[in-house]
Design an enzyme around this catalytic site. Sequence first.
Site, PDB file in Angstrom:
ATOM      1  N   ARG A 124       0.816  -1.219   0.000  1.00 34.86           N
ATOM      2  CA  ARG A 124       0.000   0.000   0.000  1.00 34.86           C
ATOM      3  C   ARG A 124       0.851   1.272   0.000  1.00 34.86           C
ATOM      4  NH1 ARG A 124      -5.130  -1.302   3.927  1.00 34.86           N
ATOM      5  NH2 ARG A 124      -5.774  -3.232   2.932  1.00 34.86           N
ATOM      6  N   ASP A 167     -15.809   8.406   9.738  1.00 43.48           N
ATOM      7  CA  ASP A 167     -14.692   7.474   9.528  1.00 43.48           C
ATOM      8  C   ASP A 167     -13.390   8.274   9.536  1.00 43.48           C
ATOM      9  OD1 ASP A 167     -14.603   4.345   8.374  1.00 43.48           O
ATOM     10  OD2 ASP A 167     -12.783   5.515   7.990  1.00 43.48           O
TER      11      ASP A 167
HETATM   12  C1  LIG Z   1     -13.679  -2.862   8.248  1.00 46.01           C
HETATM   13  S1  LIG Z   1     -14.346  -1.260   8.187  1.00 46.01           S
HETATM   14  C2  LIG Z   1     -15.945  -1.511   8.922  1.00 46.01           C
HETATM   15  C3  LIG Z   1     -17.056  -0.770   8.227  1.00 46.01           C
HETATM   16  C4  LIG Z   1     -18.459  -1.002   8.780  1.00 46.01           C
HETATM   17  N1  LIG Z   1     -18.571  -0.525  10.135  1.00 46.01           N
HETATM   18  C5  LIG Z   1     -18.847  -2.445   8.694  1.00 46.01           C
HETATM   19  O1  LIG Z   1     -18.870  -3.152   9.712  1.00 46.01           O
HETATM   20  O2  LIG Z   1     -19.133  -2.927   7.573  1.00 46.01           O
HETATM   21  C6  LIG Z   1     -13.440  -0.425   9.494  1.00 46.01           C
HETATM   22  C7  LIG Z   1     -13.426   1.072   9.360  1.00 46.01           C
HETATM   23  O3  LIG Z   1     -12.918   1.647  10.571  1.00 46.01           O
HETATM   24  C8  LIG Z   1     -12.200   2.809  10.234  1.00 46.01           C
HETATM   25  N2  LIG Z   1     -11.274   3.194  11.319  1.00 46.01           N
HETATM   26  C9  LIG Z   1     -10.138   2.579  11.686  1.00 46.01           C
HETATM   27  N3  LIG Z   1      -9.532   3.252  12.683  1.00 46.01           N
HETATM   28  C10 LIG Z   1     -10.310   4.324  12.951  1.00 46.01           C
HETATM   29  C11 LIG Z   1     -10.214   5.426  13.857  1.00 46.01           C
HETATM   30  N4  LIG Z   1      -9.169   5.562  14.701  1.00 46.01           N
HETATM   31  N5  LIG Z   1     -11.190   6.356  13.839  1.00 46.01           N
HETATM   32  C12 LIG Z   1     -12.235   6.241  12.978  1.00 46.01           C
HETATM   33  N6  LIG Z   1     -12.383   5.239  12.097  1.00 46.01           N
HETATM   34  C13 LIG Z   1     -11.436   4.292  12.076  1.00 46.01           C
HETATM   35  C14 LIG Z   1     -11.487   2.436   8.940  1.00 46.01           C
HETATM   36  O4  LIG Z   1     -11.096   3.554   8.185  1.00 46.01           O
HETATM   37  C15 LIG Z   1     -12.530   1.558   8.242  1.00 46.01           C
HETATM   38  O5  LIG Z   1     -13.268   2.276   7.286  1.00 46.01           O
END
Ligand SMILES: C[S@@+](CC[C@H](N)C(=O)[O-])C[C@H]1O[C@@H](n2cnc3c(N)ncnc32)[C@H](O)[C@@H]1O
Length: 280
Positions: free
Chosen positions: A42, A150
């Site tokens: 990445r 997010d």
């Molecule tokens: C795997 S996705 C889950 C999306 C959705 N909630 C679902 O369950 O389908 C995890 C998300 O968490 C976000 N994320 C990770 N660390 C974070 C943080 N410190 N603050 C806000 N969002 C975060 C990532 O950018 C990502 O889009």
Amino acid sequence: MGIEKVREFDFTVEVFDQVRSLVKKKTGIVLSDGKQDMVYGRLTRRLRALNLPTFESYLKIVEAGDADELVNLVNAITTNLTSFFREEHHFDYLKSTVFPALMEKNAATKKIRIWSAGCSTGEEPYSIAMTIREFFPQDSGWDVKIIATDLDSNVVNTGKKGVYTLSRVDGVSAEYKRRWMRRGKGDKSDFVKMKPELQELITFKQLNLLEGWPLKGPVDIIFCRNVVIYFDKDTQRVLFDRYADMLAPEGHLLIGHSENMFNVCDRFESLGQTIYKKKF
Ligand SMILES: C[S@@+](CC[C@H](N)C(=O)[O-])C[C@H]1O[C@@H](n2cnc3c(N)ncnc32)[C@H](O)[C@@H]1O
């Protein structure tokens, strides 16, 4: 004897360690040893985009405080896997239990607030919005809002646009597709756009869960699914405690299928199926 990988850029253990401590500090995301190839893949895109010769020179830029590049790094590292109506039992539970209860509990204010924390590209908040509209149509007189946040600014922008390929909405029922999505025409015919009746329910914002939350509480329901799986227990502890503070009495917290509250926070009662209710 290990096999040396031939790589375009040198990616030593020291550099990987530097990247992961930076990522942990800024986002809470813990990158395990097994993530070395993923991180290399990445971030090399960033090195090429900036025409940089080494990872060391890239890290120098980020550590010197280049805010734009830090955003790019964070966006590159997040895992945004999601889908419409993922873990469908949560949406069934909203319909069977949470929304009917809120109709009584909040009858005086006619106000409901829902937070999709870690909303990725928007499939989660749009799934919530479609479920809401069954109970609270536009002319219901209820003030219902979803705040969708997010860390990754790219996914937030995708959510704001509300445009998805046909294959992304494959699993959504024909009835919901007809009611809530508009199919594109001509060269856009492989896409759908969420209708304004859904979009007006949702406010998308970039927000790091580790930092301050410019949100007005209390909220009735928090979706934080498949986000804390990337955090260590200490980070989860602080976050869940803040969620409890943000929730209304008896508010609900929904987490992901492989996440749990064990040894993390005692302010929630488990209702099963990764659904929790705030105790105090
Ligand atoms: C795997 S996705 C889950 C999306 C959705 N909630 C679902 O369950 O389908 C995890 C998300 O968490 C976000 N994320 C990770 N660390 C974070 C943080 N410190 N603050 C806000 N969002 C975060 C990532 O950018 C990502 O889009």
